[in-house]
Design a protein around this motif. Structure first.
Motif, mmCIF file in Angstrom:
data_model
loop_
_atom_site.group_PDB
_atom_site.id
_atom_site.type_symbol
_atom_site.label_atom_id
_atom_site.label_comp_id
_atom_site.label_asym_id
_atom_site.label_seq_id
_atom_site.Cartn_x
_atom_site.Cartn_y
_atom_site.Cartn_z
ATOM 1 N N UNK A 14 -0.277 5.047 -12.948
ATOM 2 C CA UNK A 14 -1.527 4.419 -13.274
ATOM 3 C C UNK A 14 -1.308 2.984 -12.290
ATOM 4 N N UNK A 15 -1.927 3.143 -10.937
ATOM 5 C CA UNK A 15 -1.573 1.978 -9.940
ATOM 6 C C UNK A 15 -2.753 1.285 -9.902
ATOM 7 N N UNK A 16 -2.747 -0.044 -10.021
ATOM 8 C CA UNK A 16 -3.855 -0.944 -9.773
ATOM 9 C C UNK A 16 -3.488 -2.030 -8.704
ATOM 10 N N UNK A 48 0.813 -1.168 0.085
ATOM 11 C CA UNK A 48 0.033 0.039 0.063
ATOM 12 C C UNK A 48 0.819 1.081 -0.265
ATOM 13 N N UNK A 49 1.931 1.099 0.831
ATOM 14 C CA UNK A 49 2.884 2.346 0.845
ATOM 15 C C UNK A 49 3.535 2.567 -0.791
ATOM 16 N N UNK A 50 3.755 1.606 -1.174
ATOM 17 C CA UNK A 50 4.398 1.596 -2.590
ATOM 18 C C UNK A 50 3.336 2.124 -3.691
ATOM 19 N N UNK A 51 2.054 1.809 -3.439
ATOM 20 C CA UNK A 51 0.731 2.451 -4.203
ATOM 21 C C UNK A 51 0.885 3.781 -4.115
ATOM 22 N N UNK A 52 0.928 4.158 -3.025
ATOM 23 C CA UNK A 52 0.778 5.681 -2.576
ATOM 24 C C UNK A 52 2.191 6.267 -3.175
ATOM 25 N N UNK A 53 3.204 5.666 -3.049
ATOM 26 C CA UNK A 53 4.738 6.423 -3.694
ATOM 27 C C UNK A 53 4.478 6.576 -5.291
ATOM 28 N N UNK A 54 3.873 5.556 -6.027
ATOM 29 C CA UNK A 54 3.873 5.513 -7.634
ATOM 30 C C UNK A 54 2.658 6.558 -7.741
ATOM 31 N N UNK A 55 1.638 6.790 -6.852
ATOM 32 C CA UNK A 55 0.477 7.578 -7.413
ATOM 33 C C UNK A 55 0.970 8.845 -7.221
ATOM 34 N N UNK A 56 1.836 9.190 -6.396
ATOM 35 C CA UNK A 56 2.228 10.695 -6.409
ATOM 36 C C UNK A 56 3.360 11.117 -7.660
#
Length: 851
Positions: free
Chosen positions: A499-501, A487-495
């Motif tokens: 495109x995060x799934x 989940x932390x990695x998804x946030x980092x990629x989102x910022x």
């Protein structure tokens, strides 16, 4: 040496004690110039040694000696280990180049505040090598006197030509040092200036980077006031107030035999010294004790080494002879042993290239008050006493010892030194520690917990940015922090505008979408239902040539147990027929219809059973009539994909015993993984950074073709420049898939408890699968609680980065609110209500306008 000098040296009154302090004239990249000498300075890279096996540790020490012995031989060297604090403000500045989307500044500010709260020390290792010990000698006069471009320093100064001469020497010396195990780089002007200034002014800030520091800037840098007392030093700030209390300690006695690895790492151990806090309200807490190290040393040449050893052997022989005359021809065992040891060392010098190193180690501790300094000093003394090393305050020598620690000075107290073999000296592991993670274009995910703590960085999009393998593997038992890391990695990629799934198998990831929403990122929980019929049809993923086999495997997996005998042949034939037909868009639903229309009763029964499954919510998405409606969005954001009703079989249930829902769940999981990759491959998304997170991939390995399927997806991810994160509790299953292992760029290993799984994880982490590694993997999931009892430690793992460095890391969330929102506990307060994306787009516009 005159008779007077010999007498003074014998009495401890050598001329170096009364020599004036070093007079600094100029600082340039890799260079500090003084009135009487010039010193080259290099910054040493931390070696990732914490997880070395005994053999790896010994090999690195020997490689180090081979790499630097010729470079350092007969040179006056000064090793400085100094510490600063890792700053949240600096982290914010570095993040300017990383993020582009959402309210990333608030995200970075929260992390920066957390970094400041942790008070993490940052170690700096610098090696000074004297390249000119007599600047006013005849050999250099022609260089200095020919200069015409003086730099504005009155009297004795430095010229541009002289600086260029020294910088040329430094560059020549830097090449072999950079290639050695030291990984040395020419020190910047900034770090040299900071190192010099902090010895005199403990309140000094790092000056701005400039090419050369001279004149008024140099005076301001070195201006300070330090007053030595009998047993301590007092540092004063610019206003004349006491800013700190300090004490210089000497290491006066080492064990005769030092074993590696272990207690021999007497300089690496600087970072592990602690004491018990006695302040009101903090009683019982462990407080780190920061001790700087200053070691002046010289690696003796073979000739000097042999002379030292011959003198020692001669002295031992004379003592033996003298003792025999006065002790009825009996000598002590110590004298005989010393003579024999020296004889063996002479043999090693002649045959094996052994060297001796003469060094004078000093440690400096400070405190805001005298009592704090004294407590720190006692902690250092006690810490080294446990290792068999004597550390003493050296009362009445504080002035001379403090001057010794200054860059550009010299050995003043010769009698407080020691001689060791090169192996014993380098076994101090002054360059060892923990070094792992991305060094640039990456956000913080936690802290390293090894011998040199620091910020641990990871960019989940890094593989694609480097053009490298794009798969990150996360392995470990349930409940140890794998989901939090994802989940932390998804946030980092989102910022970063990706495109995060997240494939949310356990229906517990809604908190991620709400967290992304709270920080201004487009986000939504995407739930699959009957309205998405045909959205995950494998005919949409693979071309007409490859699709029949994939669809056949899918339908065979879904088929009832009693029909497995005909399912594989029948479904492949039907799928091939549909693929070759004139249908503009073939589908799995058409394949099922063709099977159901068969004149064979058995085949028609199989088709009827598949039609029943295709009318369920999960089955409709996989094999139902094409609705043309997609589940996944195709714009940047954080998308949490959920499959309600998914019931994956546990590891204890054999495939033949799976019920209809479990078979359908496995088929749906595979189909949506492939569907996710298909969406990521869309032409308009080619240049968009992408992250796809797949938890529980070990479930795929339960099917006969699961390994091939996962291997194919991993390779497809690289081709599409789509960064993948896979999570599994089964390290052995993953390690058997060579294609997936080859695609692993980064690995995070959490606790596993069985020897088989531990060995598999060790291989994935590129560690030796031995008893020691198994113990490390088992124990990192536990910690000692405040009550002295063992408790579970979550988020603690071994991180292997793409450079193949591995170290212990503690995954750390910036705030308690983020921790609560990402919690997967059943009683977590994060709501699971779907986010309305249209409403959110308006909120996003408001955030951007406000920014």
């Amino acid at each position: 040496m005159s008779i007077k000098e010999k007498i003074q040296t014998y009495l401890g009154l050598n001329k170096e004690r009364s020599a004036p302090p070093p007079n600094l004239l100029a600082v340039a990249p890799g260079l500090a110039v003084y009135t009487d000498k010039a010193v080259a300075w290099f910054r040493i890279r931390t070696s990732n040694s914490d997880l070395y096996s005994e053999g790896e540790s010994d090999n690195e020490i020997l490689s180090m000696i081979r790499g630097v012995s010729k470079i350092l031989q007969d040179k006056d060297c000064h090793l400085k280990i100094v510490w600063s604090r890792i700053s949240g403000e600096q982290y914010e500045k570095e993040s300017e180049l990383i993020y582009t989307a959402g309210d990333w500044r608030r995200w970075v500010a929260d992390r920066a505040d957390r970094i400041d709260d942790l008070l993490l020390p940052d170690r700096h290792i610098l090696l000074g090598i004297t390249i000119d010990s007599d600047r006013k000698s005849v050999t250099n006069n022609h260089v200095i006197n020919s200069a015409t471009d003086m730099l504005g320093i009155a009297g004795e100064g430095t010229s541009r030509r002289e600086l260029d001469y020294y910088l040329g020497l430094i560059e020549k010396m830097a090449r072999p040092l950079r290639q050695s195990k030291l990984g040395a780089q020419i020190a910047s002007t900034e770090i040299i200036a900071w190192m010099i200034a902090r010895e005199q002014r403990r309140d000094i800030s790092v000056p701005p980077t400039t090419e050369t520091i001279t004149g008024a800037s140099l005076h301001k840098l070195t201006a300070g006031r330090v007053v030595p007392y009998v047993d301590h030093l007092r540092f004063y700030d610019a206003r004349g107030a006491t800013s700190a209390y300090g004490s210089v300690l000497v290491m006066s006695d080492f064990p005769e035999i030092i074993e590696t690895p272990g207690a021999a790492a007497w300089l690496l151990n600087l970072s592990s010294i602690t004491r018990i806090d006695d302040r009101p309200g903090f009683e019982g807490d462990e407080v780190p004790v920061i001790a700087d190290a200053s070691i002046r040393f010289k690696l003796l040449s073979r000739k000097q080494t042999l002379k030292k050893l011959e003198d020692t052997r001669t002295l031992a022989r004379e003592q033996r002879i003298s003792a025999a005359k006065h002790s009825a021809e009996e000598t002590s065992d110590e004298i005989s042993e010393s003579e024999q040891t020296t004889r063996e060392m002479i043999y090693q010098v002649n045959r094996e290239g052994l060297y001796l190193i003469e060094h004078h180690p000093r440690l400096t501790v400070v405190g805001a008050t005298y009592d704090e300094m004294e407590a720190n000093r006692e902690a250092v003394i006690a810490h080294y006493a446990e290792m068999g090393i004597t550390v003493a305050p050296a009362d009445d020598e504080q002035r001379e010892l403090w001057l010794e620690t200054l860059p550009g000075d010299q050995v003043r107290v010769h009698d407080l030194g020691t001689i060791q073999t090169d192996v014993a000296f380098f076994a101090s592991w002054f360059w060892g520690g923990s070094r792992v993670g991305d060094t640039s274009n990456a956000g913080a995910i936690g802290v390293t917990t090894g011998s040199t703590p620091g910020i641990s960085r990871f960019n989940p999009l890094g593989g694609g940015l480097r053009g490298d393998a794009t798969t990150t593997g996360i392995f470990g038992r349930s409940g140890r922090g794998k989901t939090t890391l994802i989940q932390m990695s998804c946030m980092e990629a989102g910022f970063q505008g990706a495109w995060v799934t997240l494939f949310d198998i356990k229906i517990e990831g809604a908190g991620l979408a709400h967290l992304a929403n709270a920080y201004g990122l487009p986000a939504q929980v995407l739930r699959v239902g009957v309205e998405h019929s045909g959205s995950a049809d494998l005919f949409n993923v693979f071309d007409r040539n490859a699709a029949p086999l994939a669809v056949a495997r899918q339908l065979t997996l879904m088929a009832p147990k009693s029909m497995k005998g005909i399912a594989e042949t029948v479904t492949l034939a039907a799928a091939s027929t549909i693929a070759k037909s004139s249908f503009e868009k073939p589908s799995t639903w058409a394949t099922i219809q063709l099977i159901a229309q068969s004149t064979s009763p058995e085949t028609a029964a199989l088709g009827a059973a598949l039609i029943d499954l295709a009318q369920t919510p999960l089955g409709a998405a996989v094999a139902g009539p094409p609705s043309g409606k997609r589940v996944l969005r195709e714009e940047p954001g954080v998308w949490v994909l959920q499959l309600p009703g998914l019931s994956l079989p546990g590891p204890q249930i054999q495939q033949d015993d799976w019920d209809a829902n479990q078979r359908l769940s496995m088929a749906a999981m595979r189909a949506f993984m492939a569907h996710t990759m298909e969406v990521a491959s869309q032409q308009h998304m080619r240049t968009m950074p992408k992250l796809i997170a797949w938890p529980e991939v070990h479930r795929l390995l339960r099917t006969e073709d699961g390994k091939d399927f996962l291997d194919q997806l991993a390779r497809l991810g690289r081709a599409l420049n789509a960064n993948l994160m896979i999570d599994s509790q089964d390290a052995t299953g993953i390690s058997e898939i060579e294609g997936v292992v080859e695609q692993l760029s980064t690995v995070f290993g959490f606790q596993l408890t069985t020897a088989t799984q531990q060995d598999a994880l060790a291989e994935l982490l590129h560690l030796d699968p031995n008893a020691n590694t198994r113990d490390l993997i088992r124990e990192m999931g536990f910690q000692m609680g405040t009550d002295g009892e063992t408790e579970i430690r979550k988020g603690h793992c071994i991180y292997r980065d793409w450079r193949d460095n591995a170290a212990f890391v503690q995954i750390d969330l910036p705030t308690a609110e983020i921790q609560e929102m990402l919690s997967t506990n059943p009683d977590a307060t994060a709501t699971s209500v779907d986010l309305n994306y249209e409403d959110f787009e308006l909120a996003t516009t408001t955030v951007e306008a406000h920014s």
